[in-house]
Design an enzyme around this catalytic site. Sequence first.
Site, PDB file in Angstrom:
ATOM      1  N   ARG A   1       0.736  -1.340  -0.128  1.00 21.31           N
ATOM      2  CA  ARG A   1       0.054  -0.044  -0.132  1.00 21.31           C
ATOM      3  C   ARG A   1       0.842   1.170   0.101  1.00 21.31           C
ATOM      4  O   ARG A   1       0.412   2.192   0.633  1.00 21.31           O
ATOM      5  CB  ARG A   1      -1.037  -0.207   1.041  1.00 21.31           C
ATOM      6  CG  ARG A   1      -1.716  -0.934   1.339  1.00 21.31           C
ATOM      7  CD  ARG A   1      -2.705  -1.386   0.312  1.00 21.31           C
ATOM      8  NE  ARG A   1      -3.171  -2.707   0.319  1.00 21.31           N
ATOM      9  CZ  ARG A   1      -4.024  -3.520  -0.581  1.00 21.31           C
ATOM     10  NH1 ARG A   1      -3.898  -2.962  -1.614  1.00 21.31           N
ATOM     11  NH2 ARG A   1      -4.625  -4.495  -0.406  1.00 21.31           N
TER      12      ARG A   1
ATOM     13  N   LYS B   1       0.838  -8.807  13.890  1.00 18.08           N
ATOM     14  CA  LYS B   1      -0.445  -8.969  13.327  1.00 18.08           C
ATOM     15  C   LYS B   1      -0.663 -10.402  13.185  1.00 18.08           C
ATOM     16  O   LYS B   1       0.093 -11.209  12.427  1.00 18.08           O
ATOM     17  CB  LYS B   1      -0.388  -8.523  11.878  1.00 18.08           C
ATOM     18  CG  LYS B   1      -1.641  -8.932  10.917  1.00 18.08           C
ATOM     19  CD  LYS B   1      -1.567  -8.283   9.387  1.00 18.08           C
ATOM     20  CE  LYS B   1      -2.669  -8.626   8.630  1.00 18.08           C
ATOM     21  NZ  LYS B   1      -2.562  -8.074   7.196  1.00 18.08           N
TER      22      LYS B   1
ATOM     23  N   GLU C   1      -5.795 -12.288   7.998  1.00 24.11           N
ATOM     24  CA  GLU C   1      -5.731 -12.035   6.855  1.00 24.11           C
ATOM     25  C   GLU C   1      -4.399 -13.272   6.483  1.00 24.11           C
ATOM     26  O   GLU C   1      -3.519 -12.969   5.835  1.00 24.11           O
ATOM     27  CB  GLU C   1      -4.934 -10.777   6.129  1.00 24.11           C
ATOM     28  CG  GLU C   1      -6.278  -9.889   6.257  1.00 24.11           C
ATOM     29  CD  GLU C   1      -6.122  -8.601   5.690  1.00 24.11           C
ATOM     30  OE1 GLU C   1      -5.105  -8.277   5.699  1.00 24.11           O
ATOM     31  OE2 GLU C   1      -7.080  -7.924   5.250  1.00 24.11           O
TER      32      GLU C   1
ATOM     33  N   ARG D   1      -1.926  -6.141  17.229  1.00 24.42           N
ATOM     34  CA  ARG D   1      -3.280  -5.613  16.441  1.00 24.42           C
ATOM     35  C   ARG D   1      -4.671  -6.551  16.605  1.00 24.42           C
ATOM     36  O   ARG D   1      -4.610  -7.572  16.760  1.00 24.42           O
ATOM     37  CB  ARG D   1      -2.820  -5.686  15.018  1.00 24.42           C
ATOM     38  CG  ARG D   1      -1.570  -4.827  14.805  1.00 24.42           C
ATOM     39  CD  ARG D   1      -1.288  -4.948  13.492  1.00 24.42           C
ATOM     40  NE  ARG D   1      -1.809  -3.724  12.486  1.00 24.42           N
ATOM     41  CZ  ARG D   1      -2.438  -3.890  11.212  1.00 24.42           C
ATOM     42  NH1 ARG D   1      -2.574  -5.272  10.682  1.00 24.42           N
ATOM     43  NH2 ARG D   1      -2.951  -3.027  10.649  1.00 24.42           N
TER      44      ARG D   1
ATOM     45  N   ASP E   1     -11.699  -1.175   8.204  1.00 27.21           N
ATOM     46  CA  ASP E   1     -10.561  -1.176   7.684  1.00 27.21           C
ATOM     47  C   ASP E   1     -10.013   0.348   6.989  1.00 27.21           C
ATOM     48  O   ASP E   1     -10.288   0.297   5.842  1.00 27.21           O
ATOM     49  CB  ASP E   1     -10.283  -2.179   6.525  1.00 27.21           C
ATOM     50  CG  ASP E   1      -8.828  -2.380   6.050  1.00 27.21           C
ATOM     51  OD1 ASP E   1      -8.112  -1.576   6.539  1.00 27.21           O
ATOM     52  OD2 ASP E   1      -8.626  -2.974   5.260  1.00 27.21           O
TER      53      ASP E   1
ATOM     54  N   GLU F   1      -4.517   4.339   1.111  1.00 27.73           N
ATOM     55  CA  GLU F   1      -4.869   3.169   0.219  1.00 27.73           C
ATOM     56  C   GLU F   1      -6.388   3.413  -0.034  1.00 27.73           C
ATOM     57  O   GLU F   1      -6.701   3.026  -1.339  1.00 27.73           O
ATOM     58  CB  GLU F   1      -4.999   1.910   1.363  1.00 27.73           C
ATOM     59  CG  GLU F   1      -5.441   0.806   0.839  1.00 27.73           C
ATOM     60  CD  GLU F   1      -5.697  -0.533   1.763  1.00 27.73           C
ATOM     61  OE1 GLU F   1      -4.934  -0.365   3.014  1.00 27.73           O
ATOM     62  OE2 GLU F   1      -5.935  -1.595   1.389  1.00 27.73           O
TER      63      GLU F   1
HETATM   64  O1  GCW Z   1      -6.287  -2.358   4.765  1.00 30.84           O
HETATM   65  C1  GCW Z   1      -5.683  -3.699   4.589  1.00 30.84           C
HETATM   66  C2  GCW Z   1      -4.717  -3.649   3.598  1.00 30.84           C
HETATM   67  C3  GCW Z   1      -3.645  -4.634   3.680  1.00 30.84           C
HETATM   68  C4  GCW Z   1      -3.147  -4.652   5.081  1.00 30.84           C
HETATM   69  C5  GCW Z   1      -4.298  -4.817   6.035  1.00 30.84           C
HETATM   70  C6  GCW Z   1      -3.614  -4.838   7.619  1.00 30.84           C
HETATM   71  C7  GCW Z   1      -0.894  -5.006   5.776  1.00 30.84           C
HETATM   72  O2  GCW Z   1      -5.524  -3.834   2.395  1.00 30.84           O
HETATM   73  O3  GCW Z   1      -2.868  -4.580   2.679  1.00 30.84           O
HETATM   74  O4  GCW Z   1      -1.929  -5.581   5.206  1.00 30.84           O
HETATM   75  O5  GCW Z   1      -5.226  -3.810   6.034  1.00 30.84           O
HETATM   76  O6  GCW Z   1      -3.797  -3.598   7.995  1.00 30.84           O
HETATM   77  O7  GCW Z   1      -3.139  -5.529   8.061  1.00 30.84           O
END
Ligand code: GCW
Length: 687
Positions: free
Chosen positions: A148, A267, A271, A304, A344, A372
Amino acid sequence: MDAMRCLFMLWALCCLSLLRAEDGSRLWLRMERNAGEADVRLGHGTGRTPTLDIAVRELADYWRGDGRVVLQVLPEGPDRDGFTLSRRSDGVSVVSASPQGVLYGAYALLRMQQTGTDLHEGQSVTEIPSYDLRMLDHWDNPDGTVERGYAGRSIWRWDELPEQISPRYEAYARANASIGINAVVLNNVNAKPAMLSPDMLRKVSAIADVLRPYGIRTFLSVNFGSPKALGGLPGADPMEPEVQEWWAAKVAEIYRLVPDFGGFLVKANSEGQPGPQDYGRTHADGANMLADALAPHGGVVLWRAFVYAASSPDRACQAYEEFMPLDGKFRDNVIVQVKNGPIDFQPREPFSPLFGAMKSTQVMPEFQITQEYLGQSIHTVFLAPQWKACLDAETYQDGGLTVAEATQRRLGRRSVSAMAGVSNIGDAEDWTGNSLAQANWYAFGRLCWDTGLEASRIADEFLKQTFTADERFVLPVRQLMLRSWDVAVSYMMPLGLHHIFAFGHHYGPEPWCDVPGSRPDWMPAYYHRADTAGLGFDRSARGSKAVMQYHEPLSTLYGDIRTCPEEYLLWFHHVPWGYVMRNGLTLWDNLCYTYTRGAEEARGFADLWRGMRPYVDAERHADMLRRFERQAKDAWWWRDACLLYFRQYARRDIPADLPSPEHRLDDLKRFRLDIDNYTAADMDKLP
Ligand code: GCW
C-alpha cells in the site's frame, strides 16, 4: 498591449522566475540558513550529548531571532519529552528534563519562527506530548516493495545495509524529530520471518544507530510463526517452553545490537498470518508470551486487533467479539493496537467500539497515513479532520471519555500510551509522491504530540513552512485542504457507504465487483447490500447488532434510523430508496446530490490550484496540477459508476437538474486498471 500591461507582465515574469525550482525533498524544513550570527549554547551544568548536539546545530544554522538561545537539561524541567520555552530580555531558553525534550523545543522554536508566531518578552510556553509513543508504521518489505505504498520503493535499502548508509535515513530521522515522532516500525505487519535473521538484524541495527540521536526508537513487526519458520522448531505454540526460550534468546540477540530497541508489532491470525489461535491459544496468550520476553529489556508488544474471519456475519463486529473477552488479561507492557474504525481505514467510518469498551487494557489508535482507500498519491485528501473525528469522538466509557482520553491514560505500572500511523513514505524525491500528501505525515506527528490541535492550525503551519506564508496562497489552499476529506467521501462513499472499491488495489469504484470463489467479505455487495428495497448494512438491533458494541446513548442513537447521524446512515441501516432524510429529500436523491457535489468540488480544487501558479515553484505546481486534474476526473468516474450501478436497484431517475452521467456503466464495468504496472505517467489511461 498598453505600456502598463507590458510592465505588469514583465513584473509577473520576474516574480515567477524568482521562485526557485523545488523537488519537495526538503519537506516542511525549508528554513534559510542564517548568516552565522546565532548565539546558541548549552546552559550551565548541561553536558553535550549527540541529541543536544543536533539541537545546537539546528538553531546555530537556522535561528534568526534576537539574543542568545540557551538549551538546558534540568531534572525539574518538563519530563516525558516535554519542554518549556521562555523569552527573556536577553534571549530564549529551552528547558527539559531530557535532551530529547530540548530537541523538540528547538524544533518548536524554528517552527514558530517560520510560521510567524514568535514568543514575546516575558512569555513562556510548556508543551507535554499527548502520547508516550508517537509511532510511524512502515509496511515495507525486505525486497524493497511497500505494501500500500504509493511513493516509490522502500526508503530502507536492505541490500546495501549495513555497509552503506543512505543519507536519506538521517533526513528522515530529522523530519520525524521535527514533528515529535519518536518510534518507528521498520517493516510490514505482514512480516517475513527472515526479518529476524542475524543478517537482517545487523542491518536493523545500522538504521537504529542513525535514528537514535534524533530520539527515535526502532521497532520491528514480527511473524508469530518465526520459531518454526526461522528457528526450525516444530511449532510456535506460545505455551511451549522451547518456543518461549527461542523468543527470549532472539530478544536478547536484538538488544545486544539495538540496546534501546522498542519492541514488536504483531499481526496475528489475521488475513492468513500465523498466530496463537493456530495452537488453540488466545491473542492474550500470544501477546503475553512476547511481552514476557521483552519485559526484562524494557520492550513493549503492540498487538493488532485487526482480525476478521470470512465466516463472520458482520466483519464490523469481529474485533470486539475476539478482544472483549480478553480485556484485563494482557500484561501491562502490551498495547492493543486498534484501527480507527471497526472495518478497515475506509473513507469514513464511525470509531471502533473497542476504544470505549476495553477498560482494563492499554489500547492505542492506528491510523492510515498512506491513502490506500483515499486516492493513493493522486488525490489530495488532508487527513487531520478524519483523525480528529475519531480522536474527539465521545465513547461514553465511565460517564464520558473521548477516544483520545481513553487511549492517553496509562493503566499499569509499565504501561505506555501510544498512537500509530501507517506511513506514506517512499523513495520518491518528495518522499510521499505528492507534495500536499506530506501534510498528512506532518499532521500525524503534530496530532500525536497534541491531539487538541485544530486541523486548520496544522494545515496553516504546514503550508507556511512547505510553500509560502503569502496569504493569497495559504488561505485558499488551507480551505481546500480542510474540505478535501469531506469532498473525497462525497464522491466515493457518502452517507456511510463503505468498501465498494475495485478489487485488490482499492483505487477506483467497483460496487458491482464479484470475483467468483473470493471471500464474501472482500466483495462490495457484502457491504452495500443494494437491492430493490434499499441500500446499506443493517447493523441495528434487528440486524447484526453491531450498534450494541457501543455504550449508551450511542447504541440507541446509532441504532435508530431517525437519530443515526446521516454520515453513518448506510453504515448502520438498510435504508429504503424513498426514505425521506432530514433535508426533505429521499435517500436516492441525496445520493445523487452528494456524489455530484463531491465531483463538482473536486473540479473546483483543480481550478483553485491552477490559480496558485504565482505562489508555487513551477515544478511542484505542475506536478500537483496534473494530480488535481486526475482527481477531478476520478471523482466523476466514481459518481457515474456508483449512481449508474445503484440506479438499477433504486429504479429512479437522477434528478433532472443534475448533469447526466459522462460514462456508460458497461464501459466502466469493462475497464480494468493494471495497478501493478501503473505509474503517475499512466494517469490519462483511466476512464
Ligand atoms: O487495509 C488492509 C490492507 C492490507 C493490510 C491490512 C492490515 C498490511 O489492504 O494490505 O495488510 O489492511 O492492516 O493488516
